[in-house]
Every structure is written in C-alpha cells, then in structure tokens.
Design a protein around this motif. Sequence first.
Motif, PDB file in Angstrom:
ATOM      1  N   ARG A 100       0.755  -1.273  -0.141  1.00 18.36           N
ATOM      2  CA  ARG A 100       0.075   0.014  -0.229  1.00 18.36           C
ATOM      3  C   ARG A 100       0.791   1.373   0.124  1.00 18.36           C
ATOM      4  NH1 ARG A 100      -5.530  -0.309   0.678  1.00 18.36           N
ATOM      5  NH2 ARG A 100      -6.130  -2.530   1.401  1.00 18.36           N
ATOM      6  N   THR A 101       2.164   1.292   0.662  1.00 16.26           N
ATOM      7  CA  THR A 101       2.728   2.160   0.714  1.00 16.26           C
ATOM      8  C   THR A 101       3.263   2.744  -0.493  1.00 16.26           C
ATOM      9  OG1 THR A 101       3.634   1.400   2.796  1.00 16.26           O
ATOM     10  CG2 THR A 101       4.898   3.207   1.809  1.00 16.26           C
ATOM     11  N   ASP A 104       0.172   4.573  -2.433  1.00 15.34           N
ATOM     12  CA  ASP A 104      -0.269   5.567  -1.945  1.00 15.34           C
ATOM     13  C   ASP A 104       0.743   6.659  -1.992  1.00 15.34           C
ATOM     14  OD1 ASP A 104      -2.409   4.294  -1.016  1.00 15.34           O
ATOM     15  OD2 ASP A 104      -1.851   3.937   0.910  1.00 15.34           O
ATOM     16  N   SER A 224       1.384   1.055   8.943  1.00 16.94           N
ATOM     17  CA  SER A 224       1.211   2.086   7.887  1.00 16.94           C
ATOM     18  C   SER A 224       2.468   3.303   8.106  1.00 16.94           C
ATOM     19  CB  SER A 224      -0.131   2.817   7.933  1.00 16.94           C
ATOM     20  OG  SER A 224      -0.228   4.025   7.018  1.00 16.94           O
ATOM     21  N   MET A 226       2.579   5.899   6.299  1.00 17.08           N
ATOM     22  CA  MET A 226       1.928   7.102   6.172  1.00 17.08           C
ATOM     23  C   MET A 226       1.426   7.616   7.755  1.00 17.08           C
ATOM     24  SD  MET A 226       2.477   7.295   3.192  1.00 17.08           S
ATOM     25  CE  MET A 226       2.768   6.758   1.325  1.00 17.08           C
TER      26      MET A 226
END
Length: 305
Positions: A100-101, A104, A224, A226
């Motif tokens: 996902r990093t 995103d 995460s 983020m």
Amino acid sequence: MDTLTRIRAFIAVIENEGFSAAARKTGRSKALLSKYVRELEDEIGVLLINRTTRQIALTAAGEVYMARAGQILSDLECLTEKAREATGEVKGTIRVTAARTFGDAELGLSLVDFAKAHPDIGLDINLDDGFVDLVNEGFDVAIRMTRLADSAMIARRLASLDFSIVASPDLLKRLGRPTHPSQVANYPAIIDSNSRLFSAWMFRDPETGQSMPVNVSGQFTVNSPMTVRAAALAGLGVALSPTFVVRKEIENGSLVPILEDFMSSEAGIYAVFPHRRHLPARVRLFVDFMADWFRRHDLGLTNEG
C-alpha cells in the motif's frame, strides 16, 4: 478448444481446492465446472479426481495429468505471446501486487503512467502490505520494497531504498538530539509493525561497517508508514521511515533527519516475477517501463540505471 476448456476447468478446481471455490474464482457455475471435468475424464478414459461431499483429491493419474497440464497451458500462452511479439502487438492484462505504501506514495504514479502509455494493456493491481505468493495467487509481477532474498523468484532492481530516522523539531528541542544510535533506546519510538525491523532498528558504524541493532519502544505502533509519518509530525516520537515517504517533510523542515552517518541500507525496490521459461511480452514491457520511470523521476531514491 473443448479439450482446452476442460483442462482449464480441471486446473481451476485443483488450484482452488474445490468446485465451489473454483466457480467463484472463474465466474462459472459449479455445475458447469463439474461437467467439464467429467467430460475430460471420459475423454481420456481415467478418473482424475476422487470426490467426496467434503473434499476432492487427485488420483494417481490425476497427479500425473496435473503436472503436465499446467505446463501445456503455459506453453500455449508462450506461443500466443511469441506470435503477438512478431507482429508488434502486445495486449492482455498484467496482475500486479505491491505494498500500500508504494501505491499511496508518489511511486504509485508509475503505475498510472504505464496505463496511460499502454492503453491496450490492462492492469489489475492489488495493494497489500502482507506477503503475497505470486504463483499460488496468480500474479504476474510484484513490486517489493525490501532486502530481497527469495532465490525462487527472478527480480530486477529498480532503485535503492534508503531509510531515515526522523523526529519533529519540537521533540528534539524537548529531548535533545541524539548523537549515537545507542541513545535512541531512550527516546519514544514510533514503530511500523509492517517493517521487518519492527522494534529492532538497524544502524551501521560508519568507520567499521559493523551492524548496530538498537531495541526501541514507544506508545505508538501502526502498520502504515503514512501514519508513522503523521505520528512523527505530531511529535509522538522518533520514527524509522523509507526516505521517500518523509522526503517533503525533511525538505520543508517539519521533520528533521538524525543519525544520518549511521544509516545504511541494502534494501531496494524490485520488480519480482515467477521463474518462467518465457516471460510474457507485456510483463517484460512493464518491467522495462518501471526501470525507466525510476531513472527519470527524482523521488529521493538512488536509481539503478
């Protein structure tokens, strides 16, 4: 063609460990798949699958047939790909998995740019922070940000992956700026639970090159990068982050890198794909595009060229 359809149905049932799961995966009815497998068995004159109300199992003949059937379909796909390559036509869908990093962050633009540059090639992208088995889950290629050690896969290194230890100016004003990795153990740490390092952060002695693990702890653990960045901005602690995630914050001064002389990474960003005798042209095109994209974009990464 009928035989190929039946073989594909047989493989789908075995790979998905049952008719119901195969029906969900292929979009065909359970009854139709059962019909195809039964017709295949009638055609070759042997029983391939033992069926019970709860499970299926390959017969001895089924084991032999399954081993060769998959290779036959792979060879046919190779033949199709080679024919398309001869005409300069590259089509089809590429199944891609990435963290996902990656999707995103700015790096995810590489996928968008590929789709814009190649409208005839479909992208089916799965963003998942967990480990994904490319072969068993049917992916063509993975983008992995790691220290790669899986010799069962073929990989192309796209860029080096650097890490930074960062903290907010307020936190450093309050607690002081550490000058040696051992001091980080006394600071509140923001921990990324997806990281292989987790709470044992790795530094390197700039003079000897020796690894220097430091155990850290803190109030805030999250899966995460983020959110790790957001927590660092809020002053909850020091954070270990891929540099590209915090690049803008370092540039504008909202996060301060510390212990830079002790940071060293052997990690990289890789395009990883299963070992195949013939790599589909669309996958080769995708990997070449990604390598070129990383060369052309300055995102605080060390490009591999």
